[in-house]
Design a protein around this motif. Structure first.
Motif, mmCIF file in Angstrom:
data_model
loop_
_atom_site.group_PDB
_atom_site.id
_atom_site.type_symbol
_atom_site.label_atom_id
_atom_site.label_comp_id
_atom_site.label_asym_id
_atom_site.label_seq_id
_atom_site.Cartn_x
_atom_site.Cartn_y
_atom_site.Cartn_z
ATOM 1 N N ASP A 1 -6.292 8.276 4.527
ATOM 2 C CA ASP A 1 -6.915 8.407 3.208
ATOM 3 C C ASP A 1 -6.454 9.690 2.541
ATOM 4 N N VAL A 2 -6.842 9.810 1.294
ATOM 5 C CA VAL A 2 -6.585 11.050 0.567
ATOM 6 C C VAL A 2 -7.142 12.211 1.393
ATOM 7 N N GLY A 3 -6.335 13.240 1.573
ATOM 8 C CA GLY A 3 -6.764 14.398 2.356
ATOM 9 C C GLY A 3 -6.166 14.430 3.749
ATOM 10 N N ASP A 4 -5.748 13.275 4.271
ATOM 11 C CA ASP A 4 -5.100 13.276 5.590
ATOM 12 C C ASP A 4 -3.754 14.000 5.523
ATOM 13 N N LEU A 5 -3.318 14.471 6.676
ATOM 14 C CA LEU A 5 -2.022 15.156 6.751
ATOM 15 C C LEU A 5 -0.982 14.217 7.352
ATOM 16 N N VAL A 6 0.066 13.977 6.610
ATOM 17 C CA VAL A 6 1.175 13.136 7.076
ATOM 18 C C VAL A 6 2.308 14.058 7.518
ATOM 19 N N VAL A 7 2.825 13.800 8.702
ATOM 20 C CA VAL A 7 3.792 14.700 9.338
ATOM 21 C C VAL A 7 5.121 13.981 9.543
ATOM 22 N N LEU A 8 6.188 14.637 9.159
ATOM 23 C CA LEU A 8 7.536 14.144 9.455
ATOM 24 C C LEU A 8 8.124 15.007 10.566
ATOM 25 N N THR B 1 0.843 -1.193 0.000
ATOM 26 C CA THR B 1 0.000 0.000 0.000
ATOM 27 C C THR B 1 0.881 1.247 0.000
ATOM 28 N N TYR B 2 0.621 2.125 -0.945
ATOM 29 C CA TYR B 2 1.375 3.381 -1.035
ATOM 30 C C TYR B 2 0.485 4.551 -0.639
ATOM 31 N N LEU B 3 1.043 5.419 0.192
ATOM 32 C CA LEU B 3 0.440 6.732 0.389
ATOM 33 C C LEU B 3 1.338 7.717 -0.361
#
Ligand SMILES: *Cc1c(COP(=O)(O)O)cnc(C)c1O
Length: 408
Positions: free
Chosen positions: A375-382, A310-312
């Motif tokens: 999902d699409v629209g979520d915020l991924v944080v580094l 699965t790719y985001l």
């Protein structure tokens, strides 16, 4: 959430990670676009306070601007630290725009041009001499301007710091003047119109091991005290370097700051003060002051399955945060701490690969990371994005827009 203690320093409210007390979606709305970098002002302040508590007041704290040269960050830190270290005329301009005086700014780095040297001399900035040739050019530029340059000799030590993430001393180096060449240089400078304030030794970077740091500091003090005997002017400045590391990866343990602080206090009291009680003793830190206060925030643009994986796909990438992709000097690629900032309370129950939007397989941000379902629209944080992020990344690569930076 990640196992890294630093991730816990950002609060979570109603399932949203907060930066500077602002929930992430609201912050994204305020910024107006993703991806963006956000730096938490209070976390920077808290870090300086922790350092002040661990270090004797005899130690002056310097900020190496190259870690994060965003003007608002530098301005904030200028009010908290005692000195700013710059490595270009651009950084010098940012430093001089803050309320800190030119006499609290130092300028290090190889390859300073005559124009940069003249600017530094005119500003009263301390030039950290990186070579005999540079020393001669500084004297000449001072003569042309009719201003006595303030300099310190950056010494390439005759020892190496083992276990340091990045070595900048020992052996042959483009940085500093070999320790064994320094007495002759000081003798030459003695007859010239230049004010030799003292010495600077920077042995390495990104060190998490207190024992190694303490050994390097002890040897640095030995070295500068030996060299001080050759100084043509009273020694008023001893920059002992820094190199305090931050944990980037799950298995990294944070530096034992209190142990390092206690050892430094002993060095100052037992070794430096009996000989050079007037010298300003500087510890100069970049990433330790800012790395953990910063996040890089991206939005999920696509979610896809490919042969069981699965790719985001997010709207940011290595063009903004090169280090997190593993392409900034890491030998083995490891994941920077990463979370779904809009699902901070959800269980991490899915293993995914997070990639950026660049058309290259190098643009990998999280390789097989376990996160809450996003999902699409979520915020991924580094995390750990407050140092060597934007300005250490190839922003022009692939022509995407530059991200916004905010200090919250
Ligand atoms: C880069 C640099 C620093 C800062 O290094 P960090 O690892 O960010 O603390 C300090 N001093 C000098 C001379 C540098 O070149």
């Amino acid at each position: 959430m990640t196992a890294l203690a630093t991730a816990e320093t950002f609060a979570t409210v109603d399932g949203q990670l907060c930066v500077g007390g602002v929930p992430l979606e609201r912050l994204a709305a305020r910024v107006g676009s993703t991806p963006f970098f956000a730096y938490d002002r209070d976390l920077v302040t808290a870090r300086v306070q922790r350092l002040r508590a661990a270090l004797t007041p005899r130690i002056s704290l310097g900020y190496a601007v190259k870690a994060n040269p965003m003007p608002a960050v530098v301005h904030h830190l200028a009010g908290l630290v005692d000195a700013l270290d710059v490595a270009s005329s651009g950084e010098m301009r940012v430093a001089l725009d803050t309320p800190i005086g030119g006499d609290s700014v130092s300028f290090a780095g190889p390859g300073k041009t005559d124009a940069e040297l003249s600017q530094a001399i005119a500003a009263g900035v301390t030039i950290e001499l990186e070579s005999a040739g540079e020393a001669a050019r500084v004297v000449a530029a001072g003569g042309r301007l009719g201003i006595r340059p303030r300099v310190a000799v950056r010494v390439n030590p005759d020892f190496q710091v083992k276990g340091s993430g990045m070595r900048m001393g020992g052996g042959p180096q483009q940085f500093g003047i070999d320790a064994e060449q320094v007495p002759a240089l000081l003798a030459r400078l003695g007859g010239q119109d230049v004010d030799v304030l003292g010495f600077h030794v920077f042995a390495g970077s990104q060190n998490l091991n207190a024992e190694i740091l303490m050994e390097a500091q002890g040897r640095t003090v030995d070295l500068v005290l030996q060299l001080a005997e050759h100084a043509p002017d009273p020694v008023r400045y001893l920059n002992l370097g820094g190199g305090f590391g931050v944990p980037y990866f799950a298995q990294d343990r944070p530096l034992d700051l209190e142990q390092v602080g206690a050892h430094l206090a002993g060095l100052v009291a037992d070794r430096i003060d009996p000989v050079l009680p007037e010298a300003k003793v500087v510890i100069e830190l970049g990433r330790y002051l800012v790395a953990e206060s910063g996040v890089y925030v991206t939005r999920v643009v696509d979610r896809k399955e490919s042969r069981g994986r699965t790719y985001l796909v997010v709207d940011g990438g290595m063009h903004h945060q090169l280090a997190a992709s593993g392409n900034l000097g890491q030998v083995i690629r490891r994941n920077y701490p990463i979370v779904v900032g809009t699902r901070a309370d959800a269980p991490a129950d899915e293993t995914v690969t997070v990639v950026g939007c660049l058309c290259t397989p190098l643009d990998l941000l999280g390789d097989g990371v376990t996160l809450p379902r996003a999902d699409v629209g979520d915020l991924v944080v580094l995390f750990q994005a407050g140092a060597y992020g934007l300005t250490a990344s190839p922003t022009a690569f692939l022509g995407h827009p530059a991200p916004v930076e905010v200090l919250v």
